[in-house]
Design an enzyme around this catalytic site. Structure first.
Site, mmCIF file in Angstrom:
data_model
loop_
_atom_site.group_PDB
_atom_site.id
_atom_site.type_symbol
_atom_site.label_atom_id
_atom_site.label_comp_id
_atom_site.label_asym_id
_atom_site.label_seq_id
_atom_site.Cartn_x
_atom_site.Cartn_y
_atom_site.Cartn_z
ATOM 1 N N GLU A 34 7.891 -48.645 -11.632
ATOM 2 C CA GLU A 34 6.811 -47.723 -11.311
ATOM 3 C C GLU A 34 6.636 -47.509 -9.986
ATOM 4 O O GLU A 34 6.540 -48.336 -8.982
ATOM 5 C CB GLU A 34 5.494 -47.823 -11.989
ATOM 6 C CG GLU A 34 4.849 -47.385 -13.175
ATOM 7 C CD GLU A 34 5.894 -46.583 -14.379
ATOM 8 O OE1 GLU A 34 6.510 -45.745 -13.910
ATOM 9 O OE2 GLU A 34 5.638 -47.000 -15.534
ATOM 10 N N THR A 36 8.615 -46.680 -7.789
ATOM 11 C CA THR A 36 9.730 -47.035 -6.819
ATOM 12 C C THR A 36 10.928 -45.921 -6.918
ATOM 13 O O THR A 36 11.637 -46.005 -5.820
ATOM 14 C CB THR A 36 10.731 -48.300 -7.610
ATOM 15 O OG1 THR A 36 10.828 -47.930 -9.202
ATOM 16 C CG2 THR A 36 9.989 -49.416 -7.761
ATOM 17 N N ASP A 37 10.670 -44.858 -7.563
ATOM 18 C CA ASP A 37 11.868 -43.956 -7.562
ATOM 19 C C ASP A 37 11.815 -43.233 -6.084
ATOM 20 O O ASP A 37 12.851 -42.911 -5.436
ATOM 21 C CB ASP A 37 11.717 -43.052 -8.642
ATOM 22 C CG ASP A 37 10.432 -41.936 -8.885
ATOM 23 O OD1 ASP A 37 9.306 -42.339 -8.034
ATOM 24 O OD2 ASP A 37 10.572 -41.191 -9.712
ATOM 25 N N SER A 69 2.808 -19.811 -24.228
ATOM 26 C CA SER A 69 2.618 -21.322 -25.000
ATOM 27 C C SER A 69 1.743 -21.098 -26.103
ATOM 28 O O SER A 69 0.582 -20.932 -26.193
ATOM 29 C CB SER A 69 1.666 -21.765 -23.783
ATOM 30 O OG SER A 69 1.366 -23.166 -24.225
ATOM 31 N N SER A 127 5.399 -37.657 -19.291
ATOM 32 C CA SER A 127 6.066 -36.604 -18.608
ATOM 33 C C SER A 127 6.311 -35.453 -19.225
ATOM 34 O O SER A 127 7.608 -34.860 -19.502
ATOM 35 C CB SER A 127 7.559 -37.234 -18.091
ATOM 36 O OG SER A 127 7.344 -38.002 -17.265
ATOM 37 N N SER A 129 5.411 -32.609 -18.234
ATOM 38 C CA SER A 129 5.716 -31.714 -17.164
ATOM 39 C C SER A 129 7.371 -31.720 -16.676
ATOM 40 O O SER A 129 7.800 -30.718 -16.783
ATOM 41 C CB SER A 129 4.956 -31.794 -15.962
ATOM 42 O OG SER A 129 5.039 -33.152 -15.278
ATOM 43 N N GLU A 161 8.349 -29.269 -9.398
ATOM 44 C CA GLU A 161 6.858 -30.211 -9.325
ATOM 45 C C GLU A 161 6.427 -30.355 -7.856
ATOM 46 O O GLU A 161 5.293 -30.070 -7.883
ATOM 47 C CB GLU A 161 7.514 -31.475 -10.023
ATOM 48 C CG GLU A 161 6.098 -32.250 -10.064
ATOM 49 C CD GLU A 161 5.812 -32.636 -11.614
ATOM 50 O OE1 GLU A 161 6.787 -32.335 -12.630
ATOM 51 O OE2 GLU A 161 4.729 -33.183 -11.823
ATOM 52 N N ASP A 173 11.470 -38.995 -13.816
ATOM 53 C CA ASP A 173 11.074 -38.087 -15.231
ATOM 54 C C ASP A 173 12.184 -37.087 -15.630
ATOM 55 O O ASP A 173 12.510 -37.138 -16.612
ATOM 56 C CB ASP A 173 9.631 -37.575 -14.934
ATOM 57 C CG ASP A 173 8.588 -38.685 -14.426
ATOM 58 O OD1 ASP A 173 8.982 -39.893 -14.756
ATOM 59 O OD2 ASP A 173 7.550 -38.152 -14.029
ATOM 60 N N TYR A 223 -1.593 -39.884 -5.922
ATOM 61 C CA TYR A 223 0.109 -39.837 -5.987
ATOM 62 C C TYR A 223 0.674 -39.982 -4.549
ATOM 63 O O TYR A 223 1.364 -40.549 -3.996
ATOM 64 C CB TYR A 223 0.536 -39.243 -6.875
ATOM 65 C CG TYR A 223 1.979 -39.419 -7.325
ATOM 66 C CD1 TYR A 223 2.423 -40.262 -8.207
ATOM 67 C CD2 TYR A 223 2.817 -38.852 -6.602
ATOM 68 C CE1 TYR A 223 3.653 -40.411 -8.575
ATOM 69 C CE2 TYR A 223 4.286 -39.174 -6.730
ATOM 70 C CZ TYR A 223 4.578 -39.732 -7.625
ATOM 71 O OH TYR A 223 5.986 -40.106 -7.969
HETATM 72 C C1 GLA Z 1 5.338 -40.056 -12.197
HETATM 73 C C2 GLA Z 1 6.231 -39.105 -11.333
HETATM 74 C C3 GLA Z 1 7.776 -40.118 -11.116
HETATM 75 C C4 GLA Z 1 7.288 -41.530 -10.952
HETATM 76 C C5 GLA Z 1 6.105 -42.127 -11.772
HETATM 77 C C6 GLA Z 1 5.650 -43.725 -11.322
HETATM 78 O O1 GLA Z 1 5.538 -39.993 -13.462
HETATM 79 O O2 GLA Z 1 6.632 -38.235 -11.828
HETATM 80 O O3 GLA Z 1 8.517 -39.651 -10.325
HETATM 81 O O4 GLA Z 1 7.118 -41.830 -9.408
HETATM 82 O O5 GLA Z 1 4.936 -41.405 -11.591
HETATM 83 O O6 GLA Z 1 6.597 -44.432 -11.602
#
Ligand code: GLA
Length: 388
Positions: A34, A36-37, A69, A127, A129, A161, A173, A223
């Site tokens: 989490e 880390t991306d 929607s 996710s 989104s 995003e 995601d 975030y």
């Molecule tokens: C969200 C972000 C991802 C990632 C996660 C945490 O989902 O969209 O890119 O950073 O949080 O791992």
């Protein structure tokens, strides 16, 4: 076709008098890795069988588009020449952002109509989104014969995003939603974007998601703050270690050597990321050896680190994870996703799910006067076109 795809398809035909193209775009889980991306590290996500379904077709007017929607019960019409982000948190932004990215890449999109609906719980860390972005991108790519390579569509969806939803997310995601495969997680290197499908075989155990039903309004602000704190750490580390371009390149010994120059909070954020990358490798090694007890312990330490070092949990999530981690049928549990609410991911003995949900829910209700929602997921394929 399932119920939802049938619903979007018939709504499209009623509204626009034509037969649409149908697309399915899944949400994702993340087993470990989490935050880390965006630090160029490693992640282990998988696409799931909760998805958004799209019906899409060309409009008669080459410049006008309509979005519907079904879940929000809202319609939005716009002109292709006048795309701009709407208010924060508007569902339209994810779609408009993708259209803008395609236009900016020099490709032509003409007027289109789109109807969508899904069953990815919003704000759950699954996710929805990314599913909205990736499904839109694949739908437009197909509709207008744009021939965009898949990885470029992943990046466009991520940029939508950033630029339209204002969240400087990593690539996990969108990558998982686009590239997922049935029964396989993706072990993704977010620096090179190399990945391999990683089979998830849990023998007597299963994965259970429990939604805290908390969505924190600070999630997107916090975030972006985490991302800045990591960048602040990297800029100091780089002065001493010239090979460092992201936290991916840093070992704990190196972090210790600069610890006095780092603000305490920045030190903790960097420590978390370095160790979370290690946890991804330890976790995949544990699964390869079918050592599920070890995998469970790694989930527990990830939860602690997210709570104490990265500080992205919340009281409800901590309560749920502590409860699960003290329960005899659970090998390990942690929060999943961006943080400040959403779901816990529980590695639980098969057949014990219902009993666990009952006791957890009772304890949770006593403490917070609200309920959890259990979510059963199966690992599924990534975005696909549906044959009508
Ligand atoms: C969200 C972000 C991802 C990632 C996660 C945490 O989902 O969209 O890119 O950073 O949080 O791992």
């Amino acid at each position: 076709m399932n119920d939802i795809s049938q619903r979007v398809s018939s709504h499209f035909s009623e509204q626009f008098g034509a037969k649409p193209l149908l697309v399915r775009a899944p949400g994702r889980i993340n087993l470990i890795g989490e935050h880390t991306d965006y630090n160029n590290g490693f992640v282990l996500p998988a696409a799931v069988d909760h998805a958004i379904f799209f019906a899409i077709g060309k409009s008669e007017d080459a410049a006008r588009c309509s979005l519907i929607s079904l879940d929000f019960d809202e319609r939005y019409d716009f002109d292709l020449a006048e795309i701009e982000p709407l208010a924060a948190d508007s569902w339209q932004n994810y779609i408009l952002g993708v259209v803008a990215e395609i236009q900016q890449s020099g490709r032509e999109v003409a007027g289109f109509n789109l109807v969508f609906s899904g069953n990815v719980p919003r704000g759950s860390g699954m996710s929805s989104s990314a599913a909205l972005e990736c499904g839109t991108c694949v739908g437009l790519n197909e509709l207008f014969g744009l021939d965009i390579p898949k990885v470029e569509m992943v990046k466009m969806s991520q940029m939508a995003e950033h630029n339209y939803a204002g969240v400087k997310c990593g690539i996990m995601d969108q990558f998982a939603s686009m590239m997922g495969a049935r029964d396989q997680a993706l072990l993704l290197d977010c620096q090179s974007l190399e990945y391999r499908h990683f089979p998830i075989e849990l023998n007597d155990y299963s994965l259970l998601l429990c939604n805290s039903n908390v969505t924190h309004s600070l999630a997107s602000t916090e975030y972006n703050v985490r991302r800045q704190q990591c960048e602040a750490g990297v800029s100091i580390l780089q002065k001493k270690f010239s090979n460092v371009s992201s936290l991916r390149d840093v070992r704990m010994e190196q972090l210790e050597l600069v610890s006095e120059q780092l603000e305490e909070v920045v030190y903790r954020r960097c420590k978390y990321v370095i160790e979370e990358n290690l946890r991804v490798h330890e976790f995949t090694a544990a699964l390869t050896q079918s050592d599920l007890e070890k995998a469970g312990k790694i989930l527990k330490s990830a939860q602690q680190a997210m709570r104490d070092e990265y500080e992205i949990t919340c009281p409800e999530i901590d309560f749920m994870a502590d409860f699960a981690n003290a329960h005899a049928d659970v090998l390990g549990a942690r929060m999943m996703g961006g943080g400040f609410g959403g779901c816990t991911l529980n590695l639980i003995k098969k057949g014990r799910e219902a009993a666990f949900i009952t006791v957890l829910n009772e304890a949770y209700e006593n403490q917070f006067t609200k309920e959890i929602t259990p979510i059963q997921v199966n690992i599924s394929d990534g975005v696909s076109l549906i044959k009508g």
